[in-house]
Scaffold this motif. Structure first.
Motif, PDB file in Angstrom:
ATOM      1  N   LEU A   1      -0.422   9.256  -7.948  1.00 39.12           N
ATOM      2  CA  LEU A   1      -1.624   8.453  -7.747  1.00 39.12           C
ATOM      3  C   LEU A   1      -1.927   7.578  -8.960  1.00 39.12           C
ATOM      4  O   LEU A   1      -2.606   6.554  -8.832  1.00 39.12           O
ATOM      5  N   ASP A   2      -1.427   7.958 -10.134  1.00 38.65           N
ATOM      6  CA  ASP A   2      -1.739   7.189 -11.344  1.00 38.65           C
ATOM      7  C   ASP A   2      -0.697   6.112 -11.626  1.00 38.65           C
ATOM      8  O   ASP A   2      -0.666   5.554 -12.730  1.00 38.65           O
ATOM      9  N   ARG A   3       0.137   5.797 -10.662  1.00 38.32           N
ATOM     10  CA  ARG A   3       1.036   4.643 -10.799  1.00 38.32           C
ATOM     11  C   ARG A   3       0.194   3.405 -10.541  1.00 38.32           C
ATOM     12  O   ARG A   3      -0.227   3.146  -9.413  1.00 38.32           O
ATOM     13  N   MET A   4      -0.043   2.627 -11.577  1.00 38.26           N
ATOM     14  CA  MET A   4      -1.090   1.615 -11.504  1.00 38.26           C
ATOM     15  C   MET A   4      -0.643   0.258 -10.990  1.00 38.26           C
ATOM     16  O   MET A   4      -1.467  -0.524 -10.504  1.00 38.26           O
ATOM     17  N   GLU A   5       0.645  -0.072 -11.098  1.00 39.99           N
ATOM     18  CA  GLU A   5       1.050  -1.387 -10.599  1.00 39.99           C
ATOM     19  C   GLU A   5       0.982  -1.413  -9.077  1.00 39.99           C
ATOM     20  O   GLU A   5       1.073  -0.384  -8.410  1.00 39.99           O
ATOM     21  N   SER A   6       0.811  -2.604  -8.521  1.00 45.16           N
ATOM     22  CA  SER A   6       0.721  -2.753  -7.074  1.00 45.16           C
ATOM     23  C   SER A   6       2.124  -2.719  -6.464  1.00 45.16           C
ATOM     24  O   SER A   6       3.019  -3.440  -6.914  1.00 45.16           O
ATOM     25  N   PHE A   7       2.314  -1.876  -5.439  1.00 40.61           N
ATOM     26  CA  PHE A   7       3.627  -1.772  -4.804  1.00 40.61           C
ATOM     27  C   PHE A   7       3.484  -1.294  -3.367  1.00 40.61           C
ATOM     28  O   PHE A   7       2.480  -0.683  -2.990  1.00 40.61           O
ATOM     29  N   ALA A   8       4.494  -1.594  -2.573  1.00 40.91           N
ATOM     30  CA  ALA A   8       4.552  -1.133  -1.176  1.00 40.91           C
ATOM     31  C   ALA A   8       5.561  -0.002  -1.067  1.00 40.91           C
ATOM     32  O   ALA A   8       6.548   0.046  -1.814  1.00 40.91           O
ATOM     33  N   HIS A   9       5.310   0.890  -0.113  1.00 39.50           N
ATOM     34  CA  HIS A   9       6.216   2.026   0.090  1.00 39.50           C
ATOM     35  C   HIS A   9       6.314   2.336   1.579  1.00 39.50           C
ATOM     36  O   HIS A   9       5.311   2.300   2.293  1.00 39.50           O
ATOM     37  N   GLU A  10       7.522   2.616   2.027  1.00 34.10           N
ATOM     38  CA  GLU A  10       7.746   2.990   3.423  1.00 34.10           C
ATOM     39  C   GLU A  10       7.916   4.501   3.555  1.00 34.10           C
ATOM     40  O   GLU A  10       8.727   5.099   2.853  1.00 34.10           O
ATOM     41  N   PHE A  11       7.143   5.096   4.455  1.00 35.86           N
ATOM     42  CA  PHE A  11       7.308   6.505   4.820  1.00 35.86           C
ATOM     43  C   PHE A  11       8.183   6.551   6.070  1.00 35.86           C
ATOM     44  O   PHE A  11       7.975   5.755   6.995  1.00 35.86           O
ATOM     45  N   SER A  12       9.125   7.464   6.114  1.00 30.56           N
ATOM     46  CA  SER A  12      10.039   7.561   7.244  1.00 30.56           C
ATOM     47  C   SER A  12      10.032   8.973   7.820  1.00 30.56           C
ATOM     48  O   SER A  12      10.129   9.957   7.077  1.00 30.56           O
ATOM     49  N   VAL A  13       9.877   9.052   9.143  1.00 27.15           N
ATOM     50  CA  VAL A  13       9.955  10.328   9.859  1.00 27.15           C
ATOM     51  C   VAL A  13      11.125  10.241  10.841  1.00 27.15           C
ATOM     52  O   VAL A  13      11.176   9.311  11.659  1.00 27.15           O
TER      53      VAL A  13
ATOM     54  N   LEU B   1      -7.101   2.638   2.406  1.00 25.73           N
ATOM     55  CA  LEU B   1      -5.734   2.818   2.907  1.00 25.73           C
ATOM     56  C   LEU B   1      -5.310   1.468   3.485  1.00 25.73           C
ATOM     57  O   LEU B   1      -5.988   0.923   4.362  1.00 25.73           O
ATOM     58  N   PHE B   2      -4.205   0.913   2.989  1.00 27.86           N
ATOM     59  CA  PHE B   2      -3.731  -0.383   3.443  1.00 27.86           C
ATOM     60  C   PHE B   2      -2.371  -0.230   4.112  1.00 27.86           C
ATOM     61  O   PHE B   2      -1.450   0.341   3.519  1.00 27.86           O
ATOM     62  N   ALA B   3      -2.255  -0.741   5.338  1.00 31.07           N
ATOM     63  CA  ALA B   3      -0.999  -0.671   6.095  1.00 31.07           C
ATOM     64  C   ALA B   3      -0.635  -2.061   6.595  1.00 31.07           C
ATOM     65  O   ALA B   3      -1.519  -2.890   6.851  1.00 31.07           O
ATOM     66  N   ASP B   4       0.673  -2.314   6.721  1.00 29.52           N
ATOM     67  CA  ASP B   4       1.055  -3.612   7.276  1.00 29.52           C
ATOM     68  C   ASP B   4       2.055  -3.510   8.419  1.00 29.52           C
ATOM     69  O   ASP B   4       2.226  -4.473   9.166  1.00 29.52           O
ATOM     70  N   GLU B   5       2.706  -2.356   8.599  1.00 30.69           N
ATOM     71  CA  GLU B   5       3.667  -2.293   9.706  1.00 30.69           C
ATOM     72  C   GLU B   5       3.945  -0.850  10.101  1.00 30.69           C
ATOM     73  O   GLU B   5       4.143   0.029   9.249  1.00 30.69           O
ATOM     74  N   ILE B   6       3.918  -0.639  11.422  1.00 27.88           N
ATOM     75  CA  ILE B   6       4.420   0.591  12.034  1.00 27.88           C
ATOM     76  C   ILE B   6       5.720   0.221  12.730  1.00 27.88           C
ATOM     77  O   ILE B   6       5.742  -0.664  13.582  1.00 27.88           O
ATOM     78  N   MET B   7       6.812   0.857  12.337  1.00 25.24           N
ATOM     79  CA  MET B   7       8.137   0.512  12.858  1.00 25.24           C
ATOM     80  C   MET B   7       8.720   1.688  13.639  1.00 25.24           C
ATOM     81  O   MET B   7       8.829   2.796  13.109  1.00 25.24           O
TER      82      MET B   7
ATOM     83  N   LEU C   1       0.471   0.266   1.124  1.00 25.82           N
ATOM     84  CA  LEU C   1       0.287  -0.345  -0.191  1.00 25.82           C
ATOM     85  C   LEU C   1      -0.419   0.628  -1.132  1.00 25.82           C
ATOM     86  O   LEU C   1      -1.311   1.369  -0.714  1.00 25.82           O
ATOM     87  N   GLN C   2       0.008   0.604  -2.399  1.00 21.38           N
ATOM     88  CA  GLN C   2      -0.783   1.260  -3.446  1.00 21.38           C
ATOM     89  C   GLN C   2      -1.154   0.214  -4.489  1.00 21.38           C
ATOM     90  O   GLN C   2      -0.291  -0.491  -5.032  1.00 21.38           O
ATOM     91  N   ASN C   3      -2.448   0.087  -4.723  1.00 16.54           N
ATOM     92  CA  ASN C   3      -2.997  -0.776  -5.764  1.00 16.54           C
ATOM     93  C   ASN C   3      -4.178  -0.027  -6.347  1.00 16.54           C
ATOM     94  O   ASN C   3      -5.330  -0.258  -5.976  1.00 16.54           O
ATOM     95  N   ALA C   4      -3.873   0.921  -7.226  1.00 18.77           N
ATOM     96  CA  ALA C   4      -4.886   1.864  -7.703  1.00 18.77           C
ATOM     97  C   ALA C   4      -6.049   1.163  -8.387  1.00 18.77           C
ATOM     98  O   ALA C   4      -7.196   1.630  -8.320  1.00 18.77           O
TER      99      ALA C   4
ATOM    100  N   TRP D   1      -4.770   3.461  -2.194  1.00 19.97           N
ATOM    101  CA  TRP D   1      -3.700   4.419  -2.436  1.00 19.97           C
ATOM    102  C   TRP D   1      -2.853   4.634  -1.188  1.00 19.97           C
ATOM    103  O   TRP D   1      -3.317   4.435  -0.057  1.00 19.97           O
ATOM    104  N   LEU D   2      -1.633   5.060  -1.440  1.00 23.24           N
ATOM    105  CA  LEU D   2      -0.770   5.469  -0.336  1.00 23.24           C
ATOM    106  C   LEU D   2      -1.405   6.656   0.381  1.00 23.24           C
ATOM    107  O   LEU D   2      -2.172   7.423  -0.223  1.00 23.24           O
ATOM    108  N   PRO D   3      -1.090   6.850   1.661  1.00 26.45           N
ATOM    109  CA  PRO D   3      -1.612   8.029   2.359  1.00 26.45           C
ATOM    110  C   PRO D   3      -1.038   9.311   1.762  1.00 26.45           C
ATOM    111  O   PRO D   3       0.061   9.303   1.193  1.00 26.45           O
ATOM    112  N   SER D   4      -1.773  10.391   1.892  1.00 26.23           N
ATOM    113  CA  SER D   4      -1.269  11.669   1.384  1.00 26.23           C
ATOM    114  C   SER D   4      -0.135  12.198   2.248  1.00 26.23           C
ATOM    115  O   SER D   4       0.754  12.899   1.760  1.00 26.23           O
ATOM    116  N   ARG D   5      -0.130  11.807   3.537  1.00 23.10           N
ATOM    117  CA  ARG D   5       0.976  12.200   4.418  1.00 23.10           C
ATOM    118  C   ARG D   5       0.960  11.326   5.665  1.00 23.10           C
ATOM    119  O   ARG D   5      -0.065  10.728   6.026  1.00 23.10           O
TER     120      ARG D   5
END
Length: 223
Positions: free
Chosen positions: A154-166, A199-205, A118-121, A126-130
């Motif tokens: 980092l200055d995206r101010m609205e609240s949103f979720a983002h998935e990182f994929s490896v 740092l806010f997380a909700d799922e490891i997939m 989650l990012q909710n500045a 904030w989202l993780p840096s990596r």
């Protein structure tokens, strides 16, 4: 309680909830309560099927008691958090990284690992840096699988979720280590400049199954 499993709004002829609904693939369950001809606003629950469902991760650093999600198994329960709320499915880590080891119980071929954050500045989140992923068959010797850096501002101010994929390496793994790096302190332009970030997380997939996929559960290492 009428419900659908494809994200559409329930109708009068939609199935009525009478017993637990088996979840064999990722889906969006939408429900609506009706009584005496009056209907509530519909609600939705995003459910993700993946190989780590039900495998509570071992955490190197504890999550905050204030933002505990649903407890120890929240990061692999398949239930996605609401980007508009800091509570519910989100686990919060302040001034620490998310460093989690997931024991799948049996070795699976590693195809992909995702982390949802989650990012909710405005709330210092904030989202993780990596995000870095490593894997092991025995839980002792780990091999590097991959790293993905955050490309969102980092200055995206609205609240949103983002998935990182490896992308997985196609090798067998029973233990998967996922490390999400906290950005550290709030940036100089922020009202909380220099203060510890969340740092806010909700799922490891692990080997996530897409909605309506034609692949079998075994293809994803699902139990």
């Amino acid at each position: 309680l009428h419900y659908t499993l494809d994200g559409s709004e329930p109708l009068a002829n939609s199935p009525v909830y009478e017993a637990p609904v088996p979840v064999m693939q990722s889906l969006c369950l939408t429900g609506q309560l009706t009584s005496g001809g009056v209907a509530s606003p519909p609600f939705s629950i995003d459910v993700r099927r993946h190989a780590a469902n039900g495998c509570a991760p071992a955490l190197a650093f504890p999550y905050s008691g204030t933002y505990a999600g649903q407890g120890p198994g929240s990061l692999t329960d398949g239930l996605l958090g609401d980007p508009d709320s800091l509570h519910g499915g989100w686990q919060g880590f302040v001034a620490t990284d998310l460093d989690a080891i997931v024991d799948l119980g049996t070795a699976v071929m590693l195809r992909e690992v995702r982390g949802r954050f989650l990012q909710n500045a405005r709330s210092w989140v904030w989202l993780p840096s990596r995000l870095t992923v490593s894997a092991s068959e025995d839980g002792r010797t780990y091999r590097a699988v991959g790293t993905v850096a955050n490309s969102l501002p980092l200055d995206r101010m609205e609240s949103f979720a983002h998935e990182f994929s490896v992308e997985g390496d196609g090798q067998l793994a029973r233990f998967v280590r996922v490390c999400a790096v906290n950005v550290g302190v709030c940036p100089p332009w922020h009202a909380g400049a220099g203060k510890d970030c969340w740092l806010f997380a909700d799922e490891i997939m692990i080997n996530p199954m897409e909605p309506a996929t034609m692949a079998t559960a075994a293809d994803h290492g699902l139990k």
